[in-house]
Design a protein around this motif. Sequence first.
Motif, PDB file in Angstrom:
ATOM      1  N   ILE A  22       5.721  -3.155  -6.333  1.00 31.66           N
ATOM      2  CA  ILE A  22       4.799  -1.905  -5.699  1.00 31.66           C
ATOM      3  C   ILE A  22       5.106  -0.804  -5.889  1.00 31.66           C
ATOM      4  O   ILE A  22       6.849  -0.717  -4.957  1.00 31.66           O
ATOM      5  N   TYR A  37       6.962  -9.623  -6.870  1.00 33.73           N
ATOM      6  CA  TYR A  37       6.174  -8.039  -6.801  1.00 33.73           C
ATOM      7  C   TYR A  37       7.139  -6.278  -6.565  1.00 33.73           C
ATOM      8  O   TYR A  37       8.230  -6.707  -6.015  1.00 33.73           O
ATOM      9  N   HIS A  52       6.703 -18.429  -5.784  1.00 36.64           N
ATOM     10  CA  HIS A  52       6.304 -16.891  -5.934  1.00 36.64           C
ATOM     11  C   HIS A  52       6.905 -15.930  -6.994  1.00 36.64           C
ATOM     12  O   HIS A  52       8.029 -15.776  -7.547  1.00 36.64           O
ATOM     13  N   LEU A  71       3.955  -9.229 -10.413  1.00 39.15           N
ATOM     14  CA  LEU A  71       3.088  -8.587 -10.325  1.00 39.15           C
ATOM     15  C   LEU A  71       3.291  -7.211  -9.781  1.00 39.15           C
ATOM     16  O   LEU A  71       4.086  -6.941  -9.199  1.00 39.15           O
ATOM     17  N   THR A 117       3.610  -9.201  -0.286  1.00 38.51           N
ATOM     18  CA  THR A 117       2.515  -9.154  -0.896  1.00 38.51           C
ATOM     19  C   THR A 117       1.001  -8.805  -1.323  1.00 38.51           C
ATOM     20  O   THR A 117       0.827  -8.287  -0.450  1.00 38.51           O
ATOM     21  N   PHE A 118       0.152  -9.825  -1.304  1.00 39.76           N
ATOM     22  CA  PHE A 118      -1.482  -9.003  -1.878  1.00 39.76           C
ATOM     23  C   PHE A 118      -1.615  -9.185  -0.318  1.00 39.76           C
ATOM     24  O   PHE A 118      -2.508  -8.677  -0.220  1.00 39.76           O
TER      25      PHE A 118
END
Length: 177
Positions: A44, A42, A39, A85, A52-53
């Motif tokens: 955010i 992340y 993975h 991300l 996660t999403f």
Amino acid sequence: MVKLIFLSYLCFLINVALAQDSTSYKLLIRDDLTINASHPLYVIDNAISLKTFQDLNPNDILSVSVLKDKEAETIYGSRATNGALVITTKKYAIDNYQKNFSSHSAKYKKYLDAHHGKDNDCGYVLNGTYITGKDSSEIITKLYEISSEKIRMINFIDNDFRNGNKIKELVIITTKK
């Protein structure tokens, strides 16, 4: 890079649509060197996250940036070996620009305090140009991108009228050249 961001976001939306009845789904960032990678990291709202999403409402997301391999590792260290991300939520962006503008205008801060942080009735003018957008996300993005260091002055005016539409308050932002 833009295509990669778009494709990642599109994959996310498809996964959300397909996995609404499922309890889990995952997003993998891959290139030629990371076929067997796990993975991504992340990030955010400017903080490394275990979320996660799957934990986010797509309507709350303002932007998603994809950082691959070395670029991600340079910024976030070895935890981002499989890419990162970087997700910015609308709430985070709004809180950021409000804090930024409040530090330049006591009247704006007083207004936010009285309205519990809601500025929906405010209109914004940046260097003489009224800020518009096709939706609220576009306006939020424009306001969020104004850095505190570039702000020269913020004026807060009550009861402005524009094009026959009543806007209760007007925030006038002047930046340094």
